[in-house]
Design an enzyme around this catalytic site. Structure first.
Site, PDB file in Angstrom:
ATOM      1  N   CYS A 417     -26.847  26.089 -14.559  1.00 35.14           N
ATOM      2  CA  CYS A 417     -27.157  27.538 -14.221  1.00 35.14           C
ATOM      3  C   CYS A 417     -27.566  28.258 -15.296  1.00 35.14           C
ATOM      4  O   CYS A 417     -28.456  28.212 -16.133  1.00 35.14           O
ATOM      5  CB  CYS A 417     -26.010  28.132 -13.575  1.00 35.14           C
ATOM      6  SG  CYS A 417     -26.473  29.776 -12.683  1.00 35.14           S
ATOM      7  N   HIS A 545     -25.703  24.324  -8.922  1.00 33.64           N
ATOM      8  CA  HIS A 545     -24.245  24.000  -9.058  1.00 33.64           C
ATOM      9  C   HIS A 545     -23.934  22.529  -8.457  1.00 33.64           C
ATOM     10  O   HIS A 545     -23.155  22.680  -7.402  1.00 33.64           O
ATOM     11  CB  HIS A 545     -23.153  24.863  -8.829  1.00 33.64           C
ATOM     12  CG  HIS A 545     -23.095  26.125  -9.936  1.00 33.64           C
ATOM     13  ND1 HIS A 545     -22.524  26.512 -10.934  1.00 33.64           N
ATOM     14  CD2 HIS A 545     -23.900  27.171  -9.652  1.00 33.64           C
ATOM     15  CE1 HIS A 545     -22.695  27.667 -11.715  1.00 33.64           C
ATOM     16  NE2 HIS A 545     -23.638  28.129 -10.599  1.00 33.64           N
ATOM     17  N   GLU A 547     -21.871  20.362  -8.969  1.00 33.18           N
ATOM     18  CA  GLU A 547     -20.456  19.991  -9.254  1.00 33.18           C
ATOM     19  C   GLU A 547     -19.626  20.457  -8.121  1.00 33.18           C
ATOM     20  O   GLU A 547     -18.562  19.727  -7.750  1.00 33.18           O
ATOM     21  CB  GLU A 547     -19.883  20.636 -10.432  1.00 33.18           C
ATOM     22  CG  GLU A 547     -19.829  21.982 -10.531  1.00 33.18           C
ATOM     23  CD  GLU A 547     -21.058  22.866 -10.989  1.00 33.18           C
ATOM     24  OE1 GLU A 547     -22.036  22.094 -11.446  1.00 33.18           O
ATOM     25  OE2 GLU A 547     -20.883  23.964 -11.386  1.00 33.18           O
TER      26      GLU A 547
HETATM   27  N1  GLN Z   1     -25.574  34.757 -15.721  1.00 29.06           N
HETATM   28  C1  GLN Z   1     -26.519  34.014 -15.339  1.00 29.06           C
HETATM   29  C2  GLN Z   1     -27.031  34.580 -13.921  1.00 29.06           C
HETATM   30  O1  GLN Z   1     -26.653  35.443 -13.328  1.00 29.06           O
HETATM   31  C3  GLN Z   1     -26.031  32.713 -14.854  1.00 29.06           C
HETATM   32  C4  GLN Z   1     -24.942  32.755 -13.775  1.00 29.06           C
HETATM   33  C5  GLN Z   1     -24.229  31.301 -13.905  1.00 29.06           C
HETATM   34  O2  GLN Z   1     -24.161  30.675 -14.613  1.00 29.06           O
HETATM   35  N2  GLN Z   1     -23.582  31.055 -12.766  1.00 29.06           N
HETATM   36  O3  GLN Z   1     -28.273  34.298 -13.613  1.00 29.06           O
END
Ligand code: GLN
Length: 576
Positions: A417, A545, A547
């Site tokens: 992410c 994600h 995970e």
């Molecule tokens: N801050 C980033 C976004 O909002 C990544 C978010 C995250 O890592 N879950 O896109």
């Protein structure tokens, strides 16, 4: 939600499907591993073929944990589904999107292999929102709205709705915090009422800390005695006491706890520190907890159809595999850390799963980046780099440097992410000459906003449940590292973000330098993952994600391939 005419609902009427309720409370202090104990209780019921699920109650006033700071509170778990929570059922009142829930759900799903709906995470915020908005809708006309019965009824109805709609044999309900907290007392009162209404189908399990006094060389039962007294003063008698301690509970401590807490000795269960958490259901089983519990709530064993996930001997084998995984693989996780190790627990666990299935044990090097941190020095002794998810500015420059280091030194790299977004920023700076390229979240004035707000986020003003959330379809490009991992053209993984990688910076030069978009969303407009086209270097960043879906018996495929690259890199390093 509860209707006015149902205000005096008796649980016995509503619970026609005979669901058993097991309440789990905490004593002495929080963070003693109540979540793992709850999941393990669920597992021993699954070994017996029962259809179970878990509810977690978080007594804080937030509607969901999405707005909590993960570096203080721990990770936010993301569910497959996004729930439209309507505080007043059947009314035109607005709803709230919920997919961000307590990190304990990660533990539950890893142990139990079941997906839980976001409505299984009940907070005081939700309960009071429902109560107050129901009052404004005239649902309690003529009545003084009170904690008992109105709030307790709303709590009971939430539990009923779940047991009814999911046709469960057993619903485990873990109450966060510790007995004696003002915030949780209304939930404990609801438990008391349910126990009164269906005494033979409920059990109360108290998970408490049994400290060791070095001065006298003994385990001490007094804190447990006090917390049981506190429960009793609220009209709750525990049926089972699980004692968390460094070493297994000594026999005399078990007898003492039994005597003072008014539970049979067979119901005082040891829960000592263990290396492999998945071993806890086995320890419970060895102490006869499964049979004791089933007798208590009058559950007759079911005919168990074979399932790899819910079979006791398969679970034993799996735990053995984890115990035997002893070669070390060291993964650096540069980022920002506070004083808890749970901020990325699903990531830590996904790495552990992937490693154990290849005979390795992970050693995680959490690098708390400050201005003084010498990134290269810190990364030198690692076999792989994982860039974590995140929000906000702190540690970002160091994280970007870590991605550059991975590109330069061909260290295996996985960015999740935010980690994928910063991988892209690093790539743009290093190979496209875009000085100060950044995410507009971090630097709104960057000349090169290579990561920018999603179109769908441009008009969002509220916080809490407003990000792009939940599972989404991902279209995977063939002949990429991502495809090698999944071997599927379409996958579903979970998201939680507002920003995304900007297509317009992926020009001919970027492609020449090896940047590949390895997956997109269904419309093709959102880049879901990137990677480097290098035969001798595994560098992947996912906007999603993976995970959250990793299981101890079925590791996430991307994590598996990442660890494979790390161990190959490590062994190559050794042989040079
Ligand atoms: N801050 C980033 C976004 O909002 C990544 C978010 C995250 O890592 N879950 O896109």
């Amino acid at each position: 939600m509860i209707l006015p005419e149902k205000c005096n609902i008796k649980l016995t009427d509503a619970n026609k499907n005979n669901t058993r309720f097991i309440f789990i409370t905490g004593g002495v202090m929080s963070a003693v591993g109540k979540g793992v104990a709850t999941a393990s209780l669920g597992k021993i019921l699954q070994f017996r073929g029962f259809n179970i699920s878990v509810v977690k109650i978080d007594p804080y006033l937030n509607v969901d944990p999405g707005t909590l700071n993960p570096v203080e509170h721990g990770e936010c778990f993301i569910t497959e589904d996004v729930w439209d929570f309507t505080p007043v059922h059947g009314s035109d009142e607005r709803s709230y999107r919920i997919s961000e829930i307590d990190q304990d759900f990660g533990t539950y799903s890893r142990f139990l292999g079941i997906e839980m709906h976001p409505s299984h995470n009940i907070t005081s915020g939700q309960i009071y929102l429902s109560t107050i908005l129901s009052e404004r809708k005239g649902k309690f006309l003529g009545k003084t709205v009170q904690l008992i019965p109105h709030v307790t009824n709303i709590i009971k109805e939430r539990l009923m709705e779940i047991s009814r709609s999911e046709n469960l044999d057993v619903l485990l309900i873990e109450c966060g915090g510790t007995v004696g907290d003002l915030e949780s007392s209304i939930f404990l009162e609801a438990f008391r009422q349910i126990k009164l209404e269906i005494p033979n189908r409920t059990a109360l399990v108290h998970v408490t800390l049994v400290p060791y006094s070095r001065a006298v060389g003994q385990q001490k039962s007094k804190p447990t005695q006090h917390s049981v007294k506190m429960l009793q003063s609220m009209g709750l008698q525990p049926d089972i006491i699980i004692g968390r301690s460094k070493k297994p509970l000594a026999e005399d401590i078990k007898s003492k706890i039994s005597l003072y807490s008014n539970v049979p000795e067979a119901a005082v269960i040891s829960n000592p520190d263990i290396d492999i958490v998945y071993e806890l259901p086995i320890l419970f089983e060895e102490q006869g907890l499964g049979d004791f519990l089933c007798e208590l709530i009058d559950l007759k064993a079911k005919l168990v159809s074979y399932s790899e996930v819910n079979n006791y001997s398969e679970w034993l084998k799996m735990v053995e595999m984890y115990k035997n995984a002893d070669k070390l693989v060291r993964i650096a996780m540069p980022g920002k850390y506070f004083n808890i190790s749970d901020s990325y627990i699903s990531i830590n666990d996904a790495l552990e799963h992937a490693a154990a299935h290849q005979g390795y044990k992970t050693e995680l090097k959490m690098i708390n980046i400050t201005e003084e941190t010498k990134i290269e020095e810190e990364l030198k002794d690692c076999d792989g780099i994982l860039l974590t998810p995140g929000f906000g500015e702190r540690a970002v420059e160091g994280m970007i440097k870590s991605a550059e280091y991975a590109m330069e030194n061909r260290v295996p790299f996985l960015g999740i992410c935010f980690g994928a977004q910063l991988f892209f920023a690093a790539f743009c700076r290093k190979y496209l000459g875009l000085k100060d390229a950044n995410s507009s979240e971090i630097n709104p004035d960057t000349p090169y906003p290579v990561v920018d707000l999603l179109q769908s986020q441009k008009d969002v003003t509220e916080k809490g449940g407003t990000m792009r959330l939940g599972a989404q379809k991902i279209v995977v490009k063939e002949k990429t590292k991502l495809y090698d991992a999944y071997q599927q053209k379409e996958i579903y993984e979970r998201f939680r973000h507002r920003y995304h990688i900007q297509e317009r910076y992926i020009d001919e030069k970027a492609k020449e330098k090896g940047l590949i978009v390895s997956s997109r969303d269904e419309t093709g407009k959102i880049i879901n993952s990137i990677e480097l086209d290098r035969a001798d270097h595994w560098m992947v960043g996912t906007q999603f994600h993976p995970e959250f879906k990793s299981r101890p018996y079925a590791p996430s495929k991307v994590y598996y391939d990442f660890i494979k690259a790390c161990t190959t890199y490590k062994n190559k390093k050794k042989s040079i």
